[in-house]
Design an enzyme around this catalytic site. Structure first.
Site, short mmCIF file in Angstrom:
data_model
loop_
_atom_site.label_atom_id
_atom_site.label_comp_id
_atom_site.label_asym_id
_atom_site.label_seq_id
_atom_site.Cartn_x
_atom_site.Cartn_y
_atom_site.Cartn_z
N ARG A 143 -1.38 -0.55 -4.25
CA ARG A 143 -0.57 0.34 -5.09
C ARG A 143 -1.44 1.00 -6.15
O ARG A 143 -2.21 0.33 -6.83
CB ARG A 143 0.56 -0.46 -5.75
CG ARG A 143 1.32 0.24 -6.86
CD ARG A 143 2.33 1.24 -6.31
NE ARG A 143 2.94 2.03 -7.37
CZ ARG A 143 4.11 1.77 -7.92
NH1 ARG A 143 4.82 0.74 -7.53
NH2 ARG A 143 4.60 2.56 -8.86
N ARG B 19 3.84 5.73 -2.61
CA ARG B 19 3.44 4.34 -2.86
C ARG B 19 3.22 3.57 -1.57
O ARG B 19 3.98 3.69 -0.63
CB ARG B 19 4.53 3.63 -3.66
CG ARG B 19 4.67 4.21 -5.02
CD ARG B 19 6.05 4.20 -5.50
NE ARG B 19 6.07 4.99 -6.74
CZ ARG B 19 7.05 5.05 -7.55
NH1 ARG B 19 8.14 4.38 -7.29
NH2 ARG B 19 6.99 5.78 -8.62
N ASP C 92 6.31 -0.57 -3.52
CA ASP C 92 6.97 -0.48 -4.81
C ASP C 92 8.02 -1.58 -4.86
O ASP C 92 8.91 -1.63 -4.01
CB ASP C 92 7.64 0.90 -4.95
CG ASP C 92 8.26 1.12 -6.31
OD1 ASP C 92 7.75 0.56 -7.31
OD2 ASP C 92 9.24 1.86 -6.40
N ASP D 61 10.71 -3.09 -7.43
CA ASP D 61 11.39 -2.90 -8.71
C ASP D 61 12.35 -4.04 -8.97
O ASP D 61 13.20 -4.35 -8.13
CB ASP D 61 12.19 -1.59 -8.72
CG ASP D 61 11.33 -0.36 -8.93
OD1 ASP D 61 10.21 -0.50 -9.46
OD2 ASP D 61 11.78 0.73 -8.58
#
Length: 179
Positions: free
Chosen positions: A90, A101, A104, A106
């Site tokens: 990343r 990306r 990712d 989150d």
């Protein structure tokens, strides 16, 4: 083999996304790696989805959402997620918002905690605007209510009707991180 729920564990919701390289494989290997997070246990994983980028250019994304029982602090879990992103190559280019990306991860929610600092905002401030988060989340938690009071399932339908495209591809199976 299922591990015991860690003492003091809270539910953490994590979205997974990738649109560079083999995004589907990145999500499969990330799922395997998430099952090794100390003091955490994977509870449920959505299917694998494909979506167009939102507020960005680039190839389509691969997406999923997982629920974990986690005995870590939100900051410790975030550090673990960022380390995993870095292991997948990343990059975070300065001044580029929503760059493509390789992986990712989150942190969407951590129990009922509300945080707002320079590293982490909980609940995630934009999850209610993203079909690529809400459609997979609605698959595993359809009746959960977003902080604004709207059900996840209703919000997911609303975003799709507004034009955000997302398609279920199939199950999110584990690929060994040793491959």
């Amino acid at each position: 083999m299922a591990r015991q729920d860690p003492a003091g564990a809270e539910v953490a919701l994590i979205s997974l996304g990738a649109n560079l390289g083999d995004g589907a494989k990145a999500l499969h290997t990330a799922l395997a790696a998430l099952q090794t997070v100390p003091a955490c246990r994977l509870v449920e994983a959505s299917s694998l989805y494909r979506s167009a980028p939102v507020d960005a250019a680039g190839p389509d994304y691969w997406n999923a959402v997982v629920a974990m029982q986690c005995g870590l602090t939100p900051d410790a879990l975030l550090a673990w997620l960022q380390r995993l992103e870095n292991e997948h190559g990343r990059e975070r280019p300065q001044g580029v918002h929503n760059a493509p990306r390789t992986l990712d991860l989150d942190l969407l929610l951590f129990g009922s905690r509300r945080l707002h600092d320079e590293r982490l905002i909980l609940p995630h401030p934009r999850m209610h605007l993203r079909a690529f988060v809400l459609v997979p989340l609605a698959e595993i938690w359809p009746h959960w209510t977003l902080p604004d009071g709207e059900s996840v399932a209703h919000a997911a339908r609303r975003l799709q009707q507004a034009g955000q495209q997302i398609q279920r591809v199939g199950p999110l199976a584990i690929i060994s991180t040793n491959s």
